[in-house]
Design an enzyme around this catalytic site. Structure first.
Site, PDB file in Angstrom:
ATOM      1  CG  ASP A   1      24.452 -95.903 -34.584  1.00 18.43           C
ATOM      2  OD1 ASP A   1      25.328 -95.926 -35.466  1.00 18.43           O
ATOM      3  OD2 ASP A   1      23.602 -96.807 -34.436  1.00 18.43           O
TER       4      ASP A   1
ATOM      5  CG  ASP B   1      25.725-102.880 -37.461  1.00 20.76           C
ATOM      6  OD1 ASP B   1      26.053-102.603 -36.298  1.00 20.76           O
ATOM      7  OD2 ASP B   1      24.984-102.153 -38.150  1.00 20.76           O
TER       8      ASP B   1
END
Ligand code: DGJ
Length: 727
Positions: free
Chosen positions: A478, A548
């Site tokens: 990430d 997301d």
């Protein structure tokens, strides 16, 4: 594939269906001549050159009556007569900023060398690939600029990159784009690109090209949520299936610029490369600079035809490693199920259900290391938090492995938390910073300075130690903030403008080392969702967490836009809970499954809270994924209904062997007494007979493509999947 005509001094680069030509004119000027449909026999370009240059007043020395301001230049510079956007610019030791690059020679070779330390399109044994290197020289300053082209004949792709070697006095590169092409009839074309935001990534935008400059770029150190390093130029009347489209994609995960400038003569200069805003790269005598690589694709089969070429290229000659060619894992990720609030018991309960429904792998997301109970602390301390995981990662991995499942782990290695972090206490200077200026926090964190070797080495060792400490078979990599106050203590003042470029080289070294060291670990990249979804990242990690936003309807837009360039095999796509955490929408589990199925499929919810009925549906989805993953990930995609412009989204996939076809269709919004709707499939064999698995009926390919499948929809969020098998 690549030819050079000594008499006319013209280079011709041919793929299976396209040609790309440029020539050497008047004392070494490199002029672009043509890019488009294949030219099987070469004629003379003289007439064309005349038209190009007629409307000018001669300005450049020794050019015999024409000016670079209207000519189509192959690699333009500023400071002569060409007033348009340059691809290359530099400042010399005497303060002058007028590079005069002239042709000095070329080399044609078979195959293609990889770009050292950077992502690139690569060739494999048996590929029809040739490369061309053109040398341009500024004689006054002994600066050598090498234009590198490779032709991937069967992929209909040309790659371009640029290397600069300074044999003269010190100079500074101010711009060095990877590709710039001057094309005629710009007024007939549109500029199309993928824009968005956090949780709303890669929505296609399309506007007519106007006289002037239209660009998209990123300035904060990552390819980004807001724009994407991919630009394309369809003719006004080009649609999904017809018409000419030019496109350029950059294999680069840092900031970029891409766009078009149309001049007063309708010439459109299309370009892509590292963003020249705030950029500068000093070359001492003997030093070299390498631009990232751009890939160029032309298609006359519309935007869909162009996308399929990008998909094949990305799947087969950009993604690498063992996971390139095998079906990957159907997984469960705990992020939306627990966020930071997980325990071994909760994870075990989720794993029990995951096993029951046939999932392959459990991913433990953020929060397992250092002091990390929310997003304020801990990044940089890559050692396990024993309070949360008393038996360590090894213990947890064994628990998961006991169930016959694999175990995966989240990292955010490029970051550091200034609070609650031992690494920051020891090495505050390891964060990007400018001395005397307070750093801006993003998600309470700072960015590590990956332009430094010691920082990169730390990341390599810290991640390796964790991966060696337990049976970890998947990594989610990430990256959750953009760069600000970019500066590095390790570089001298004059090189501070190089930090963001050098950061990417550092990151690529880290990724190359780790992926080579752990070839059996599947790596997925992520940047607050899809904030670094680019061809560069896909070279190291074959899939990216798309967004997301896990809402099924939002995902239809995001995945549709993403698929303009990137294949479904590269898109992480999970089924999440309702009401959806990002937008509060409630959609049926069936729709959520159908939307996620063609991507790299998984779940991101608490399976332990699902009802028996829901678990049965989830299990069915996993089975469908295992049966048809190969069709989605290696087959061809045909987009049918465009969710951006209609109330529907539909698409069909045709397997590589053309025997299996899967159609998905979704209703976003329905209306009373709605019009009759037929979904017409694409890419089938007209004369073949296909048996529909859902109703047992037989249809010819021509019927499915011309009549279609009737759609009796009645409700929002109805979603269907049909399988057609060739008899
Ligand atoms: C951002 C990612 O996109 C999410 O999936 C999740 O991993 C969080 N970071 C964790 O902090």
């Amino acid at each position: 594939m690549i030819s050079f005509n000594e008499n006319t001094q013209i280079f011709q680069l041919d793929t299976k269906k396209t040609s790309y030509c440029f020539g050497v004119y008047n004392d070494g000027f490199l002029m672009h001549l043509y890019w488009g449909e294949k030219l099987p026999v070469m004629g003379e370009f003289e007439q064309y050159i005349l038209v190009q240059t007629k409307a000018l007043s001669p300005q450049d020395n020794g050019l015999g009556g024409w000016s670079t301001n209207v000519a189509r230049m192959e690699y333009p510079t500023h400071g002569g007569a060409d007033l348009r956007r340059p691809a290359f610019q530099c400042t010399f030791d005497d303060g002058s900023a007028v590079p005069r690059l002239r042709y000095a020679g070329h080399k044609i070779t078979d195959g293609k060398a990889v770009l050292n330390g950077m992502p690139c399109v690569y060739s494999e044994d048996g590929d029809k690939v040739q490369s061309l290197e053109i040398e341009l020289v500024d004689k006054r300053k002994d600066l050598h600029v090498f234009l590198n082209y490779s032709v991937f004949e069967d992929y209909d792709v040309i790659t371009r990159s640029v290397r600069v070697e300074n044999k003269g006095p010190k100079c500074k590169i101010d711009a060095c784009l990877s590709a710039s092409v001057d094309l005629p009839e710009g007024r007939d074309f549109d500029f199309m690109h993928l824009d968005g935001c956090w949780a709303r990534e890669r929505h296609p935008q399309r506007t007519p090209i106007f006289c002037g400059t239209q660009t998209v770029d990123m300035k904060n150190g990552a390819s980004g949520h807001y724009h994407n390093p991919f630009v394309c130029f369809p003719e006004h009347n080009a649609d999904e299936d017809h018409g000419r489209v030019y496109s350029l994609g950059l294999l680069w995960s840092g900031e970029f610029v891409g766009g078009v400038q149309m001049d007063s003569y309708d010439t459109m200069r299309v370009f892509i490369g590292v963003n020249d805003f705030g950029f500068g790269y000093t070359l001492e005598t003997g030093e070299t600079f390498q631009s990232p690589e751009a890939a160029l694709i032309y298609s006359n089969n519309g935007i869909g035809g162009m996308s399929r070429l990008w998909h094949k290229l990305t799947r087969e000659r950009i993604c690498r490693g063992k996971f390139r060619d095998i079906e990957r894992y159907a997984l469960i990720n705990n992020w939306e199920a627990t966020y930071f609030n997980f325990t071994v018991e909760k994870l075990s309960a989720i794993a029990d259900r995951a096993k029951d429904i046939g999932l392959d792998l459990l991913v433990l997301d953020d929060g397992w290391f250092g002091i990390r109970n929310d997003d304020h602390t801990g990044l940089g301390d890559w050692f396990v938090n024993r309070e949360k995981l008393p038996e360590g990662l090894d213990g947890l991995a064994s628990e998961i492995n006991k169930r016959g499942m694999k175990f995966g782990l989240w990292f955010e290695p490029e970051m550091i938390s200034p609070k609650g972090c031992q690494l920051y206490e020891k090495h505050p200077d390891w964060a990007l910073h400018i001395n005397g200026l307070e750093g801006t926090l993003g998600r309470f964190q700072l960015t590590l300075d990956l332009s430094r070797d010691d920082v990169c080495d730390y990341i390599i060792e810290a991640v390796s130690n964790i991966l060696n400490s337990a049976n970890i078979e998947y990594v989610k990599w990430d990256m959750n903030r953009y760069m600000t106050e970019v500066g590095s203590d390790k570089l001298p003042q004059e090189r501070q403008c190089e930090v963001k470029y050098r950061y990417m080289l550092g990151l690529y070294r880290v990724l190359e080392t780790l992926t080579a060291r752990f070839p059996n670990v599947l790596f997925e990249s992520c940047a607050s969702g899809g904030g670094r979804f680019d061809l560069g990242m896909l070279y190291y990690m074959p899939q990216t967490w798309s967004s997301d936003d896990t809402d099924a309807v939002e995902r239809l837009y995001i995945q549709h836009g993403t698929s303009i360039c990137y294949p479904y095999s590269s898109m992480g796509a999970h089924v999440s809970v309702c009401p959806n955490h990002q937008v509060g929408r409630v959609t049926p589990l069936k729709m959520r499954g159908n939307v996620a199925l063609p991507g790299q499929f998984g779940f991101e919810l608490d399976l332990a809270k699902m009802t028996e009925e829901e678990l049965t549906e989830a299990k069915r989805q996993v089975e469908v994924y295992k049966e048809f993953g190969e069709v989605f990930h290696r087959g061809d995609l045909y987009r049918i209904d465009d969710p951006m412009t209609s109330d529907f989204a539909s698409m069909n996939f045709v397997s590589e062997d053309k025997k299996r076809v899967v159609l998905f269709r979704h209703v976003i919004a329905t209306h009373p007494s709605c019009r009759f709707k037929y979904t017409k499939l694409k890419g089938l064999e007209p004369e073949a007979i296909y048996v529909c698995r859902e109703n047992g009926k037989q249809y010819s390919g021509a019927m499915l493509m011309n009549i279609g499948i009737a759609w009796n929809h009645k409700r929002d969020y109805e979603s269907e999947m049909f399988v057609f098998e060739k008899k």
